[in-house]
Scaffold this motif. Structure first.
Motif, PDB file in Angstrom:
ATOM      1  N   VAL A   6     -70.177 -51.673  45.423  1.00  0.00           N
ATOM      2  CA  VAL A   6     -69.599 -51.057  44.241  1.00  0.00           C
ATOM      3  C   VAL A   6     -70.900 -50.712  43.141  1.00  0.00           C
ATOM      4  O   VAL A   6     -70.925 -49.718  42.322  1.00  0.00           O
ATOM      5  N   ILE A   7     -71.637 -51.699  43.041  1.00  0.00           N
ATOM      6  CA  ILE A   7     -72.905 -51.671  42.116  1.00  0.00           C
ATOM      7  C   ILE A   7     -74.045 -50.602  42.858  1.00  0.00           C
ATOM      8  O   ILE A   7     -74.552 -49.833  42.048  1.00  0.00           O
ATOM      9  N   LYS A   8     -74.181 -50.827  43.903  1.00  0.00           N
ATOM     10  CA  LYS A   8     -75.019 -49.679  44.699  1.00  0.00           C
ATOM     11  C   LYS A   8     -74.464 -48.357  44.457  1.00  0.00           C
ATOM     12  O   LYS A   8     -75.129 -47.380  44.246  1.00  0.00           O
ATOM     13  N   GLY A   9     -73.330 -48.158  44.639  1.00  0.00           N
ATOM     14  CA  GLY A   9     -72.750 -46.836  44.363  1.00  0.00           C
ATOM     15  C   GLY A   9     -72.966 -46.411  42.829  1.00  0.00           C
ATOM     16  O   GLY A   9     -73.359 -44.967  42.806  1.00  0.00           O
ATOM     17  N   TYR A  47     -62.700 -47.582  42.428  1.00  0.00           N
ATOM     18  CA  TYR A  47     -63.309 -48.034  43.780  1.00  0.00           C
ATOM     19  C   TYR A  47     -62.432 -49.006  44.504  1.00  0.00           C
ATOM     20  O   TYR A  47     -62.181 -48.820  45.765  1.00  0.00           O
ATOM     21  N   PHE A  48     -61.998 -49.933  43.694  1.00  0.00           N
ATOM     22  CA  PHE A  48     -61.170 -51.063  44.649  1.00  0.00           C
ATOM     23  C   PHE A  48     -59.656 -50.409  45.035  1.00  0.00           C
ATOM     24  O   PHE A  48     -59.445 -50.561  46.076  1.00  0.00           O
ATOM     25  N   ILE A  49     -59.294 -49.606  44.119  1.00  0.00           N
ATOM     26  CA  ILE A  49     -58.227 -48.998  44.329  1.00  0.00           C
ATOM     27  C   ILE A  49     -58.186 -47.969  45.663  1.00  0.00           C
ATOM     28  O   ILE A  49     -57.191 -48.074  46.647  1.00  0.00           O
ATOM     29  N   GLY A  50     -59.123 -47.440  45.574  1.00  0.00           N
ATOM     30  CA  GLY A  50     -59.759 -46.291  46.671  1.00  0.00           C
ATOM     31  C   GLY A  50     -59.627 -46.912  48.173  1.00  0.00           C
ATOM     32  O   GLY A  50     -58.931 -46.677  49.215  1.00  0.00           O
ATOM     33  N   HIS A  51     -60.323 -47.987  48.019  1.00  0.00           N
ATOM     34  CA  HIS A  51     -60.408 -48.899  49.347  1.00  0.00           C
ATOM     35  C   HIS A  51     -59.114 -49.768  49.695  1.00  0.00           C
ATOM     36  O   HIS A  51     -59.192 -49.706  51.116  1.00  0.00           O
ATOM     37  N   GLY A  52     -58.554 -50.088  48.692  1.00  0.00           N
ATOM     38  CA  GLY A  52     -57.430 -50.587  48.956  1.00  0.00           C
ATOM     39  C   GLY A  52     -56.330 -49.711  49.482  1.00  0.00           C
ATOM     40  O   GLY A  52     -55.458 -49.942  50.532  1.00  0.00           O
ATOM     41  N   THR A  54     -56.895 -46.883  51.137  1.00  0.00           N
ATOM     42  CA  THR A  54     -57.280 -46.546  52.579  1.00  0.00           C
ATOM     43  C   THR A  54     -56.699 -47.638  53.494  1.00  0.00           C
ATOM     44  O   THR A  54     -55.985 -46.947  54.476  1.00  0.00           O
ATOM     45  N   LYS A  55     -56.851 -48.716  53.300  1.00  0.00           N
ATOM     46  CA  LYS A  55     -56.123 -49.865  54.094  1.00  0.00           C
ATOM     47  C   LYS A  55     -55.020 -49.753  54.299  1.00  0.00           C
ATOM     48  O   LYS A  55     -54.390 -49.899  55.410  1.00  0.00           O
ATOM     49  N   LEU A  56     -54.105 -49.567  53.115  1.00  0.00           N
ATOM     50  CA  LEU A  56     -52.617 -49.515  53.366  1.00  0.00           C
ATOM     51  C   LEU A  56     -52.381 -48.285  54.211  1.00  0.00           C
ATOM     52  O   LEU A  56     -51.155 -48.362  54.807  1.00  0.00           O
ATOM     53  N   LEU A  57     -52.847 -47.232  53.670  1.00  0.00           N
ATOM     54  CA  LEU A  57     -52.495 -45.861  54.615  1.00  0.00           C
ATOM     55  C   LEU A  57     -52.701 -46.113  56.180  1.00  0.00           C
ATOM     56  O   LEU A  57     -51.947 -45.768  56.807  1.00  0.00           O
ATOM     57  N   ILE A  58     -53.660 -46.788  56.513  1.00  0.00           N
ATOM     58  CA  ILE A  58     -53.959 -46.859  58.112  1.00  0.00           C
ATOM     59  C   ILE A  58     -52.708 -47.873  58.391  1.00  0.00           C
ATOM     60  O   ILE A  58     -52.335 -47.835  59.740  1.00  0.00           O
ATOM     61  N   ILE A  59     -52.491 -48.931  57.787  1.00  0.00           N
ATOM     62  CA  ILE A  59     -51.548 -49.834  58.147  1.00  0.00           C
ATOM     63  C   ILE A  59     -49.886 -49.201  58.353  1.00  0.00           C
ATOM     64  O   ILE A  59     -49.534 -49.167  59.385  1.00  0.00           O
ATOM     65  N   VAL A 129     -59.244 -40.974  36.522  1.00  0.00           N
ATOM     66  CA  VAL A 129     -58.042 -40.309  37.352  1.00  0.00           C
ATOM     67  C   VAL A 129     -57.107 -41.572  37.339  1.00  0.00           C
ATOM     68  O   VAL A 129     -57.080 -42.882  37.636  1.00  0.00           O
ATOM     69  N   HIS A 130     -55.820 -41.525  36.989  1.00  0.00           N
ATOM     70  CA  HIS A 130     -54.778 -42.478  36.900  1.00  0.00           C
ATOM     71  C   HIS A 130     -54.620 -43.265  37.950  1.00  0.00           C
ATOM     72  O   HIS A 130     -54.373 -42.347  39.061  1.00  0.00           O
ATOM     73  N   PRO A 131     -54.468 -44.597  38.150  1.00  0.00           N
ATOM     74  CA  PRO A 131     -54.214 -44.857  39.753  1.00  0.00           C
ATOM     75  C   PRO A 131     -53.086 -44.344  40.292  1.00  0.00           C
ATOM     76  O   PRO A 131     -53.309 -44.196  41.634  1.00  0.00           O
ATOM     77  N   PHE A 132     -52.110 -44.119  39.695  1.00  0.00           N
ATOM     78  CA  PHE A 132     -50.850 -43.621  40.377  1.00  0.00           C
ATOM     79  C   PHE A 132     -51.441 -42.200  41.236  1.00  0.00           C
ATOM     80  O   PHE A 132     -51.058 -41.784  42.151  1.00  0.00           O
ATOM     81  N   GLU A 133     -52.329 -41.351  40.239  1.00  0.00           N
ATOM     82  CA  GLU A 133     -52.339 -40.091  40.621  1.00  0.00           C
ATOM     83  C   GLU A 133     -53.479 -40.229  41.914  1.00  0.00           C
ATOM     84  O   GLU A 133     -53.491 -39.530  42.775  1.00  0.00           O
ATOM     85  N   GLN A 134     -54.444 -41.137  41.796  1.00  0.00           N
ATOM     86  CA  GLN A 134     -55.368 -41.582  42.936  1.00  0.00           C
ATOM     87  C   GLN A 134     -54.868 -41.898  44.180  1.00  0.00           C
ATOM     88  O   GLN A 134     -55.134 -41.345  45.388  1.00  0.00           O
TER      89      GLN A 134
END
Length: 258
Positions: A6-9, A47-52, A54-59, A129-134
């Protein structure tokens, strides 16, 4: 000590876009312009919402028995270049319709108005971007691609491309792309979407392929003219936590914040 991704980004984004925007600025503005700290909060939370997500969508896809077998087999037989090309088209098509709903359904607009609240458009404004929209838009983009069985390599390239172009189209640069702007979304194209006084109710809704706006009648890109003001009545300097609860305080409002 290893630097967290997240810092590298954020460091990569700063070193890439800050010099470019300084040298090629379309609108001259301060580096630490109004609302920059709020947007920085959005970057880290997003960053963390996006990664989370993605994992939930895969599940979710795996629990729903994964991809569609016949289509997955067909898609898997295609070259990586073709898969990525089709993924970009399908992903942006799905995003286009989700984005259109965010502009035309009053209660959804209460979430999306936050992205439009910034009075300064630059690379950092991308993340407001609001988390709900993201979560909503990411699900609309990615679930069809997972179900169709695109390869992990194609999805990885698509995700990188989507992230890169999102920051690119918000960049505060004056460079024009005479031919490219009709093929791939550019800052010149997307600035009109953030115009404070739009000529159309919702314009330039695609974020990757302008042809979608042409097909569905929402393209607006006049020659020799650019928007001068951005933002909505929602206070651009409102802090991150007030943004989070803003939509829930305004259920009964229609489009008063436009």
């Amino acid at each position: 000590m290893e630097i967290p991704d997240v810092i590298k980004g954020i460091l990569i984004l700063v070193f890439v876009f800050v010099p470019i925007e300084k040298a090629l600025a379309f609108h001259h503005q301060k580096l630490l312009r109004e609302g920059w700290f709020t947007d920085l909060c959005y970057y880290f939370s997003g960053y963390f919402i996006g990664h989370g997500t993605t994992k939930l969508l895969i599940i979710f896809v795996l629990m729903s028995q994964g991809s569609i077998p016949i289509l997955s087999k067909f898609v898997g037989q295609q070259t990586l270049v073709l898969q990525v090309t089709v993924a970009i088209f399908i992903g942006d098509l799905c995003f286009y319709f989700a984005h259109r709903l965010l502009h035309t359904v009053p209660w959804l607009w209460q979430f999306h108005v936050i992205h439009h609240s910034s009075t300064h458009i630059d690379w950092l404004a991308t993340v407001r971007v609001h988390p709900f929209e993201q979560i909503l838009t990411k699900a609309c983009q990615m679930i069809p691609l997972y179900l169709l069985g695109f390869s992990s390599e194609a999805l990885a390239i698509y995700i990188i491309f989507s992230s890169a172009i999102a920051f690119f189209i918000h960049a505060n640069v004056r460079v024009k792309f005479p031919i490219l702007k009709w093929l791939i979304a550019t800052p010149e194209f997307h600035r009109w979407h953030h115009d404070r006084y739009p000529q159309k109710y919702a314009q330039n809704l695609a974020v990757q392929l302008p042809i979608l706006d042409y097909i569905f009648g929402t393209l607006y890109m006049p020659e020799n003219e650019q928007p001068k003001l951005y933002g909505t009545r929602l206070n651009a300097s409102t802090n991150y936590f007030n943004h989070l609860i803003y939509p829930f305080k305004n259920w009964n409002k229609k489009n008063a914040d436009k």
